[in-house]
Design an enzyme around this catalytic site. Structure first.
Site, PDB file in Angstrom:
ATOM      1  N   ASP A 293       0.848  -1.186   0.000  1.00 46.80           N
ATOM      2  CA  ASP A 293       0.000   0.000   0.000  1.00 46.80           C
ATOM      3  C   ASP A 293       0.885   1.237   0.000  1.00 46.80           C
ATOM      4  OD1 ASP A 293      -2.246  -1.540   0.022  1.00 46.80           O
ATOM      5  OD2 ASP A 293      -2.788  -1.148   2.116  1.00 46.80           O
ATOM      6  N   ASP A 295       0.479   4.116   1.245  1.00 44.89           N
ATOM      7  CA  ASP A 295       0.445   4.989   2.426  1.00 44.89           C
ATOM      8  C   ASP A 295       1.152   4.387   3.637  1.00 44.89           C
ATOM      9  OD1 ASP A 295      -1.340   2.971   2.919  1.00 44.89           O
ATOM     10  OD2 ASP A 295      -3.073   4.259   3.285  1.00 44.89           O
ATOM     11  N   TRP A 355     -13.638  -1.339  -1.420  1.00 42.06           N
ATOM     12  CA  TRP A 355     -12.702  -1.579  -0.324  1.00 42.06           C
ATOM     13  C   TRP A 355     -13.015  -2.866   0.426  1.00 42.06           C
ATOM     14  CZ3 TRP A 355     -13.174  -2.205   4.918  1.00 42.06           C
ATOM     15  CH2 TRP A 355     -11.972  -2.150   5.653  1.00 42.06           C
ATOM     16  N   GLU A 358     -10.265  -8.537  -0.201  1.00 43.20           N
ATOM     17  CA  GLU A 358      -9.276  -9.237  -1.035  1.00 43.20           C
ATOM     18  C   GLU A 358      -8.116  -9.794  -0.211  1.00 43.20           C
ATOM     19  OE1 GLU A 358      -7.712  -5.185  -0.493  1.00 43.20           O
ATOM     20  OE2 GLU A 358      -9.691  -5.959  -1.082  1.00 43.20           O
ATOM     21  N   ASP A 359      -7.749  -9.121   0.891  1.00 46.35           N
ATOM     22  CA  ASP A 359      -6.652  -9.609   1.735  1.00 46.35           C
ATOM     23  C   ASP A 359      -7.044 -10.898   2.457  1.00 46.35           C
ATOM     24  OD1 ASP A 359      -5.202  -7.403   0.974  1.00 46.35           O
ATOM     25  OD2 ASP A 359      -5.829  -6.209   2.703  1.00 46.35           O
ATOM     26  N   MET A 385       1.547   5.016   8.951  1.00 48.63           N
ATOM     27  CA  MET A 385       0.546   5.220   7.892  1.00 48.63           C
ATOM     28  C   MET A 385       0.311   6.713   7.672  1.00 48.63           C
ATOM     29  SD  MET A 385      -3.419   3.872   7.617  1.00 48.63           S
ATOM     30  CE  MET A 385      -2.971   2.180   7.319  1.00 48.63           C
ATOM     31  N   HIS A 388      -5.337   9.755   5.703  1.00 51.78           N
ATOM     32  CA  HIS A 388      -6.060  10.230   4.515  1.00 51.78           C
ATOM     33  C   HIS A 388      -7.507   9.761   4.609  1.00 51.78           C
ATOM     34  CE1 HIS A 388      -6.213   6.200   2.565  1.00 51.78           C
ATOM     35  NE2 HIS A 388      -5.102   6.017   3.246  1.00 51.78           N
ATOM     36  N   ARG A 390     -10.779   8.000   2.756  1.00 53.79           N
ATOM     37  CA  ARG A 390     -11.005   7.022   1.685  1.00 53.79           C
ATOM     38  C   ARG A 390     -11.585   7.739   0.477  1.00 53.79           C
ATOM     39  NH1 ARG A 390     -14.279   2.268   3.785  1.00 53.79           N
ATOM     40  NH2 ARG A 390     -12.351   2.042   4.994  1.00 53.79           N
TER      41      ARG A 390
END
Length: 443
Positions: A293, A295, A355, A358-359, A385, A388, A390
């Protein structure tokens, strides 16, 4: 008994003769000593003068090296054997420099202390000549021979895929434990990141779309870093600013890929990572793939981006979660798999739009194929991190929980073997490769 008469005049003459003889011997001895000592003293004095002269030449050389270094290094022109020249003229065609005062960073640091610099005769034109030499990674006998001959510096060829430098010399393997790691790092986002050009100037060893290789040894790991991406330029600038020096200190043969989703439709992180795997595999024989990722920034460079025998979850401790795992089955954020492992699980699912999910699906795939997940301890696998909101198009997927329950049934028909996409553009930058793709997903 015979009585001997001693003539006082004769005795005086004998004494005078011996006195002259001793004086003459002393003068001869003094002359011999002077003849021996003067060259030695002159040699010592000359060596000191030469050392100061060389140091002045080094300073002059450093001052004369300019931005052309960055271009030379990016183009792979980094092998120098003999005299290096940099002319202080308006023409750049005849100049060839090799050191940048802020560029080599970790790469030059190991050899700075072993540079042997000898200055030639002062040139008639305004040209600075420097002969650089290094004794790094040489045997004692080779060091002695090289030192006596003012040997040449050979900077290993950047971009070699055969483990050899440009002259064909075989590079030694990099050590299993990279020697220049710093451990815990201070990561702060209080200041704005540098521009992409500034970051490239600080990291000039990248070539061919940001392909970095250790300059003085053969990397033990060939790593593709895959970043699913859309509209996060500032985050990516932070990422490059902090992560490029870390990855170079880890002595990896690596390349960073931005897989940029085209359009404003629903985001599909997993499919972008599948595409990154396929596209990176076309470029190079990467053996390790890190899915990252944008971030998340590593806070300890001893967390190595090298793939072990089992898939590894890297982002164990994240500041957002107080450096603790949110749950034991998590496999998101930053993960790594070998080529064989990724193919074995058929990659990620292509079906998770929006979102989440998938993980956990990947975790189930790994477990279904009988593999275990490895982790560093949380004091090493630490990440900060970038905060931010989404973004639009990445709203939570309401179907994700139902889909995860069927992973073992769908994984063989949903993944690399069913991947469809279109490459819109492929842009090579000095520190990374940007591949923009159309996913043909829902609007």
């Amino acid at each position: 008994m015979v009585q001997i008469k001693i003539d006082s005049t004769s005795l005086e003459k004998i004494r005078e003769s011996h006195s002259h003889l001793n004086l003459r011997s002393r003068r001869i001895a003094l002359f011999v000593v002077v003849c021996i000592q003067v060259p030695i003293l002159w040699t010592l004095l000359a060596s000191q003068i030469d050392l100061q002269f060389n140091q002045r030449w080094v300073q002059m050389a450093k001052l004369s090296l300019n931005s052309q270094v960055t271009n030379l290094l990016r183009n792979g022109t980094v092998h120098v054997d003999g005299w290096l020249s940099h002319k202080n003229t308006t023409s750049s065609n005849n100049s060839s420099s090799i050191i940048h005062n802020s560029s080599f960073l970790f790469a030059v640091t190991p050899i700075i202390s072993t540079l042997n610099i000898s200055a030639p005769e002062r040139p008639s034109t305004i040209t600075t000549f420097v002969k650089l030499t290094t004794i790094a990674e040489k045997s004692k006998e080779e060091q002695d021979q090289a030192t006596s001959k003012n040997f040449n510096l050979t900077i290993k060829h950047i971009g070699s895929t055969t483990g050899r430098n440009i002259t064909g010399e075989i590079l030694p393997d990099c050590p299993a434990d990279p020697p220049h790691l710093q451990g815990s790092l201070e990561i702060s986002f209080s200041n704005k990141p540098g521009t992409f050009d500034a970051i490239a100037a600080d990291n000039p060893l990248g070539k061919d779309g940001g392909h970095f290789q250790p300059p003085f040894c053969k990397a033990r790991s060939k790593v593709a870093i895959i970043i699913p991406f859309r509209n996060r330029d500032q985050h990516f600038q932070y990422f490059l600013h902090f992560m490029l020096p870390i990855l170079q200190r880890q002595q990896l043969d690596f390349r960073i890929y931005i897989i940029n989703q085209f359009g404003s439709g629903k985001f599909n992180r997993a499919k972008l990572m599948n595409i990154g795997f396929v596209e990176a595999s076309k470029d190079y024989d990467f053996g390790c793939f890190v899915f990252h990722d944008v971030d998340l920034i590593l806070e300890n460079d001893k967390c190595l981006y090298t793939c072990p025998n089992n898939p590894r979850h890297l982002s164990v401790g994240v500041d957002k979660f107080n450096y603790r795992l949110p749950y034991s089955a998590i496999f998101g954020g930053v993960t790594e798999l070998t080529r064989e492992q990724f193919v074995k699980v058929n990659g990620y699912s292509n079906s998770f739009w929006g979102w989440g999910g998938e993980d956990d699906d990947m975790y189930s795939r790994i477990k279904t194929k009988g593999m275990n997940i490895m982790r560093y301890s949380s004091d090493i696998s630490r990440y900060k991190m970038i905060s931010h909101q989404r973004e639009r198009g990445n709203e939570a997927n309401p179907e994700r929980f139902k889909m995860i329950q069927k992973t073992h049934q769908t994984m063989n028909q949903d993944g690399l073997n069913t991947l469809k996409y279109q490459v819109v553009s492929r842009d090579l930058h000095p520190t990374y490769t940007n591949i923009t793709v159309n996913l043909f997903g829902p609007s």
